[in-house]
Design a protein around this motif. Structure first.
Motif, PDB file in Angstrom:
ATOM      1  N   ALA A  16     -29.752 -25.861  18.076  1.00 32.90           N
ATOM      2  CA  ALA A  16     -30.024 -27.219  18.546  1.00 32.90           C
ATOM      3  C   ALA A  16     -30.498 -28.143  17.430  1.00 32.90           C
ATOM      4  CB  ALA A  16     -31.070 -27.184  19.664  1.00 32.90           C
ATOM      5  N   TYR A  17     -30.935 -27.589  16.300  1.00 32.13           N
ATOM      6  CA  TYR A  17     -31.358 -28.419  15.181  1.00 32.13           C
ATOM      7  C   TYR A  17     -30.184 -29.013  14.408  1.00 32.13           C
ATOM      8  CZ  TYR A  17     -36.228 -26.670  15.369  1.00 32.13           C
ATOM      9  OH  TYR A  17     -37.518 -26.379  15.738  1.00 32.13           O
ATOM     10  N   VAL A  18     -29.020 -28.436  14.523  1.00 28.86           N
ATOM     11  CA  VAL A  18     -27.897 -28.815  13.653  1.00 28.86           C
ATOM     12  C   VAL A  18     -27.510 -30.289  13.797  1.00 28.86           C
ATOM     13  CG1 VAL A  18     -25.469 -28.385  13.109  1.00 28.86           C
ATOM     14  CG2 VAL A  18     -27.043 -26.459  13.433  1.00 28.86           C
ATOM     15  N   PRO A  19     -27.343 -30.834  15.010  1.00 26.56           N
ATOM     16  CA  PRO A  19     -27.007 -32.262  15.093  1.00 26.56           C
ATOM     17  C   PRO A  19     -28.070 -33.165  14.462  1.00 26.56           C
ATOM     18  CG  PRO A  19     -26.555 -31.166  17.176  1.00 26.56           C
ATOM     19  CD  PRO A  19     -27.318 -30.180  16.340  1.00 26.56           C
ATOM     20  N   LEU A  20     -29.333 -32.793  14.608  1.00 26.05           N
ATOM     21  CA  LEU A  20     -30.393 -33.588  14.005  1.00 26.05           C
ATOM     22  C   LEU A  20     -30.354 -33.489  12.480  1.00 26.05           C
ATOM     23  CD1 LEU A  20     -32.721 -35.393  15.066  1.00 26.05           C
ATOM     24  CD2 LEU A  20     -34.245 -33.440  14.721  1.00 26.05           C
ATOM     25  N   ALA A  21     -30.001 -32.305  11.956  1.00 28.07           N
ATOM     26  CA  ALA A  21     -29.865 -32.142  10.509  1.00 28.07           C
ATOM     27  C   ALA A  21     -28.721 -33.013   9.976  1.00 28.07           C
ATOM     28  CB  ALA A  21     -29.622 -30.680  10.164  1.00 28.07           C
ATOM     29  N   ARG A  22     -27.618 -33.032  10.704  1.00 29.83           N
ATOM     30  CA  ARG A  22     -26.492 -33.868  10.271  1.00 29.83           C
ATOM     31  C   ARG A  22     -26.888 -35.343  10.245  1.00 29.83           C
ATOM     32  NH1 ARG A  22     -21.841 -30.670  13.793  1.00 29.83           N
ATOM     33  NH2 ARG A  22     -20.904 -29.535  12.032  1.00 29.83           N
ATOM     34  N   ARG A  23     -27.614 -35.771  11.276  1.00 36.46           N
ATOM     35  CA  ARG A  23     -28.069 -37.157  11.316  1.00 36.46           C
ATOM     36  C   ARG A  23     -29.044 -37.434  10.167  1.00 36.46           C
ATOM     37  NH1 ARG A  23     -26.655 -42.175  11.871  1.00 36.46           N
ATOM     38  NH2 ARG A  23     -28.234 -43.525  12.845  1.00 36.46           N
ATOM     39  N   ALA A  24     -29.905 -36.471   9.864  1.00 32.16           N
ATOM     40  CA  ALA A  24     -30.864 -36.650   8.772  1.00 32.16           C
ATOM     41  C   ALA A  24     -30.144 -36.876   7.447  1.00 32.16           C
ATOM     42  CB  ALA A  24     -31.793 -35.444   8.683  1.00 32.16           C
ATOM     43  N   PHE A  25     -29.091 -36.094   7.178  1.00 28.34           N
ATOM     44  CA  PHE A  25     -28.304 -36.314   5.957  1.00 28.34           C
ATOM     45  C   PHE A  25     -27.800 -37.750   5.903  1.00 28.34           C
ATOM     46  CE2 PHE A  25     -27.876 -31.705   5.175  1.00 28.34           C
ATOM     47  CZ  PHE A  25     -27.809 -31.688   3.789  1.00 28.34           C
ATOM     48  N   GLU A  26     -27.225 -38.224   7.004  1.00 25.41           N
ATOM     49  CA  GLU A  26     -26.692 -39.590   7.038  1.00 25.41           C
ATOM     50  C   GLU A  26     -27.770 -40.610   6.707  1.00 25.41           C
ATOM     51  OE1 GLU A  26     -23.406 -38.742  10.611  1.00 25.41           O
ATOM     52  OE2 GLU A  26     -25.146 -40.046  10.958  1.00 25.41           O
ATOM     53  N   ARG A  27     -28.957 -40.412   7.273  1.00 24.84           N
ATOM     54  CA  ARG A  27     -30.033 -41.388   7.068  1.00 24.84           C
ATOM     55  C   ARG A  27     -30.623 -41.314   5.659  1.00 24.84           C
ATOM     56  NH1 ARG A  27     -31.605 -44.030  11.701  1.00 24.84           N
ATOM     57  NH2 ARG A  27     -32.429 -45.490  10.154  1.00 24.84           N
ATOM     58  N   TRP A  28     -30.667 -40.121   5.070  1.00 25.05           N
ATOM     59  CA  TRP A  28     -31.130 -40.036   3.672  1.00 25.05           C
ATOM     60  C   TRP A  28     -30.140 -40.728   2.740  1.00 25.05           C
ATOM     61  CZ3 TRP A  28     -35.930 -39.395   3.459  1.00 25.05           C
ATOM     62  CH2 TRP A  28     -36.623 -38.420   4.187  1.00 25.05           C
ATOM     63  N   TYR A  29     -28.841 -40.518   2.988  1.00 27.38           N
ATOM     64  CA  TYR A  29     -27.845 -41.197   2.159  1.00 27.38           C
ATOM     65  C   TYR A  29     -27.981 -42.716   2.301  1.00 27.38           C
ATOM     66  CZ  TYR A  29     -25.339 -36.716   1.700  1.00 27.38           C
ATOM     67  OH  TYR A  29     -24.993 -35.426   1.418  1.00 27.38           O
ATOM     68  N   GLU A  30     -28.205 -43.168   3.522  1.00 25.88           N
ATOM     69  CA  GLU A  30     -28.374 -44.604   3.757  1.00 25.88           C
ATOM     70  C   GLU A  30     -29.605 -45.137   3.018  1.00 25.88           C
ATOM     71  OE1 GLU A  30     -28.694 -47.653   7.552  1.00 25.88           O
ATOM     72  OE2 GLU A  30     -29.702 -45.708   7.636  1.00 25.88           O
ATOM     73  N   LEU A  31     -30.706 -44.366   3.055  1.00 23.62           N
ATOM     74  CA  LEU A  31     -31.923 -44.802   2.376  1.00 23.62           C
ATOM     75  C   LEU A  31     -31.700 -44.892   0.871  1.00 23.62           C
ATOM     76  CD1 LEU A  31     -34.885 -45.595   2.868  1.00 23.62           C
ATOM     77  CD2 LEU A  31     -35.493 -43.179   2.542  1.00 23.62           C
ATOM     78  N   GLU A  32     -30.909 -43.967   0.329  1.00 24.88           N
ATOM     79  CA  GLU A  32     -30.564 -44.067  -1.090  1.00 24.88           C
ATOM     80  C   GLU A  32     -29.825 -45.372  -1.383  1.00 24.88           C
ATOM     81  OE1 GLU A  32     -30.096 -39.701  -3.076  1.00 24.88           O
ATOM     82  OE2 GLU A  32     -28.397 -40.378  -1.866  1.00 24.88           O
ATOM     83  N   GLN A  33     -28.895 -45.739  -0.513  1.00 29.43           N
ATOM     84  CA  GLN A  33     -28.138 -46.972  -0.723  1.00 29.43           C
ATOM     85  C   GLN A  33     -29.039 -48.196  -0.622  1.00 29.43           C
ATOM     86  OE1 GLN A  33     -25.175 -46.400   2.334  1.00 29.43           O
ATOM     87  NE2 GLN A  33     -23.634 -45.786   0.833  1.00 29.43           N
ATOM     88  N   LEU A  34     -29.951 -48.198   0.340  1.00 33.61           N
ATOM     89  CA  LEU A  34     -30.836 -49.341   0.536  1.00 33.61           C
ATOM     90  C   LEU A  34     -31.791 -49.536  -0.642  1.00 33.61           C
ATOM     91  CD1 LEU A  34     -31.781 -48.891   4.316  1.00 33.61           C
ATOM     92  CD2 LEU A  34     -30.371 -50.704   3.334  1.00 33.61           C
ATOM     93  N   THR A  35     -32.232 -48.433  -1.235  1.00 32.23           N
ATOM     94  CA  THR A  35     -33.257 -48.509  -2.275  1.00 32.23           C
ATOM     95  C   THR A  35     -32.703 -48.394  -3.691  1.00 32.23           C
ATOM     96  OG1 THR A  35     -33.627 -46.108  -2.197  1.00 32.23           O
ATOM     97  CG2 THR A  35     -34.970 -47.494  -0.734  1.00 32.23           C
ATOM     98  N   GLY A  36     -31.507 -47.836  -3.843  1.00 28.29           N
ATOM     99  CA  GLY A  36     -30.969 -47.572  -5.164  1.00 28.29           C
ATOM    100  C   GLY A  36     -31.660 -46.417  -5.861  1.00 28.29           C
ATOM    101  N   ARG A  37     -32.339 -45.549  -5.089  1.00 30.37           N
ATOM    102  CA  ARG A  37     -33.075 -44.424  -5.660  1.00 30.37           C
ATOM    103  C   ARG A  37     -32.363 -43.108  -5.354  1.00 30.37           C
ATOM    104  NH1 ARG A  37     -39.179 -46.074  -3.509  1.00 30.37           N
ATOM    105  NH2 ARG A  37     -38.983 -48.310  -3.981  1.00 30.37           N
ATOM    106  N   HIS A  38     -32.506 -42.160  -6.249  1.00 32.40           N
ATOM    107  CA  HIS A  38     -31.944 -40.829  -6.049  1.00 32.40           C
ATOM    108  C   HIS A  38     -32.961 -39.991  -5.276  1.00 32.40           C
ATOM    109  CE1 HIS A  38     -30.337 -36.853  -7.982  1.00 32.40           C
ATOM    110  NE2 HIS A  38     -30.145 -36.910  -6.680  1.00 32.40           N
ATOM    111  N   LEU A  39     -32.651 -39.694  -4.016  1.00 33.29           N
ATOM    112  CA  LEU A  39     -33.582 -38.989  -3.135  1.00 33.29           C
ATOM    113  C   LEU A  39     -33.128 -37.583  -2.767  1.00 33.29           C
ATOM    114  CD1 LEU A  39     -34.309 -41.932  -0.668  1.00 33.29           C
ATOM    115  CD2 LEU A  39     -35.629 -41.290  -2.702  1.00 33.29           C
ATOM    116  N   LEU A  40     -31.808 -37.339  -2.797  1.00 31.20           N
ATOM    117  CA  LEU A  40     -31.257 -36.075  -2.315  1.00 31.20           C
ATOM    118  C   LEU A  40     -30.251 -35.536  -3.332  1.00 31.20           C
ATOM    119  CD1 LEU A  40     -29.929 -35.491   1.332  1.00 31.20           C
ATOM    120  CD2 LEU A  40     -28.929 -34.369  -0.636  1.00 31.20           C
TER     121      LEU A  40
END
Length: 381
Positions: A61-85
């Motif tokens: 049951a964690y897998v869909p949330l993990a997939r969403r987390a990846f998407e949001r970390w990538y988005e945060l990198e784009q918003l900030t221009g920082r290397h996070l992942l």
């Protein structure tokens, strides 16, 4: 500053910073309160790196949330221009019948994930730094990596402030109370009011959420970095994976060497459970290293001396699953706690879930596994 808000968030660690950012970008008036300095090392959101993985051993049951987390970390990198992942393959290994390895396989089957099976001998051949017994089994997944934990928290906080959030550090919360249809929060500096409250207090949830019916406990853990000496080429992320080793009696994990501190290794669980964070010793002791050294010598022979160490905390539930829910007695209060040593990777998605719950009381994400009521005693007949 006005003392009235749409939402107050208690705690500015991984989950709280993400929730604050999500609320602020939705246009809500948000106050976040943190008892320590921002991005501190007295909680559960520090230690330079955290593993993020998709083939989740703890439950499919964690897998869909993990997939969403990846998407949001990538988005945060784009918003900030920082290397996070940083992406890096993850090895899950253990003896035949390992609960962790079987859990990974269950998630792989349920969600049709890409993964590769290896024997102990094949693990050692592919990653020469390891010495696993031949009968061990491993599952390697490539939808994994590691997060720069402090930078992730800092990015969420910075983006929240940019969107109008108020963040007050070094302001401990003394109490929160329901007042009519809203809430009141009292700190050392004043009293604040809001329509909704989100409590993401980490180990201090043992005190601030003592009434939700969840038996939370605190576990002191240590993060250790060891010298890789002249064998550094064996521990780079192009030749060495993230790993979780479910060895008998003492599961441990590690990450590739990415800086002069060397290889990061830590035990998972296996420490006494404390009633609250007050009993945590924040000083690294010789015993912390001695507890891990036999595992290193057996499975990662040749590592050198300790280069660095840090203490952190797990806040654990009895079943080691999270608690993400509305407060059972106060629907205007949202709670997120008990992340049990494997929660940070989900913070980017949990922030979205908490904002949903604060705004509407519901979320599109499936959080059935994380309901607080699962610990309630069954009704007497």
């Amino acid at each position: 500053m006005s003392q009235s808000f749409d939402v107050i968030v208690l705690g500015a660690g991984g989950m709280g910073s993400a929730a604050c950012f999500e609320l602020a970008r939705r246009g809500l008036k948000v106050l976040e309160l943190e008892q320590f300095a921002l991005v501190h090392d007295r909680g559960s959101s520090h230690g330079h790196t955290r593993i993020i993985r998709t083939a989740y051993a703890e439950h499919p049951a964690y897998v869909p949330l993990a997939r969403r987390a990846f998407e949001r970390w990538y988005e945060l990198e784009q918003l900030t221009g920082r290397h996070l992942l940083t992406e890096c393959e993850c090895l899950n290994a253990g003896p035949p019948g390992s609960e962790h390895v079987e859990g990974v396989r269950a998630s792989v089957r349920t969600h049709n994930l890409a993964a590769e099976e290896l024997s102990g001998t094949e693990i050692n051949r592919r990653y020469p730094a390891f010495r696993f017994p031949a009968e061990y089994r491993g599952v390697v997944e490539r939808a994994a990596g590691f997060l720069y934990v402090e930078e992730c928290v800092r990015a969420h906080l910075d983006m929240a402030v940019e969107r109008g959030a108020h963040i007050r550090a070094e302001e401990p919360v003394r109490a929160w109370n329901v007042i009519g249809s809203g809430i009141e929060v009292t700190t050392d500096r004043g009293t604040y009011h809001a329509a909704k409250l989100i409590v993401t207090a980490g180990a201090w949830a043992t005190k601030l959420l003592a009434d939700i019916g969840v038996p939370l406990r605190v576990m002191r853990q240590t993060l250790l970095w060891f010298d890789i000496g002249s064998r550094g080429h064996l521990f780079r992320r192009d030749t060495f994976p993230l790993f979780i080793a479910d060895v008998p009696g003492a599961p441990f994990y590690g990450l590739p060497a990415i800086d002069p501190n060397g290889l990061k290794v830590a035990r998972h669980y296996g420490a006494p459970e404390l009633p609250n964070p007050d009993g945590v010793d924040w000083n690294l002791a010789d015993a912390d290293v001695l507890a891990l050294r036999p595992l290193i010598d057996e499975f990662l022979p040749g590592l050198g001396a300790l280069r660095k160490g840090q203490v952190c905390m797990y806040t654990v539930t009895p079943d080691r699953h999270f608690v993400i829910d509305t407060h059972p007695g106060s629907p205007q209060v949202v709670v997120a706690c008990g992340f049990s040593g494997h929660g940070f990777k989900f913070a980017s998605a949990v922030g979205e879930v908490l904002a949903d719950l604060a705004q509407t009381g519901a979320t599109k994400h499936d959080i059935t596994l994380f309901r607080a009521g699962r610990f309630a005693e069954p009704a007497r007949q």
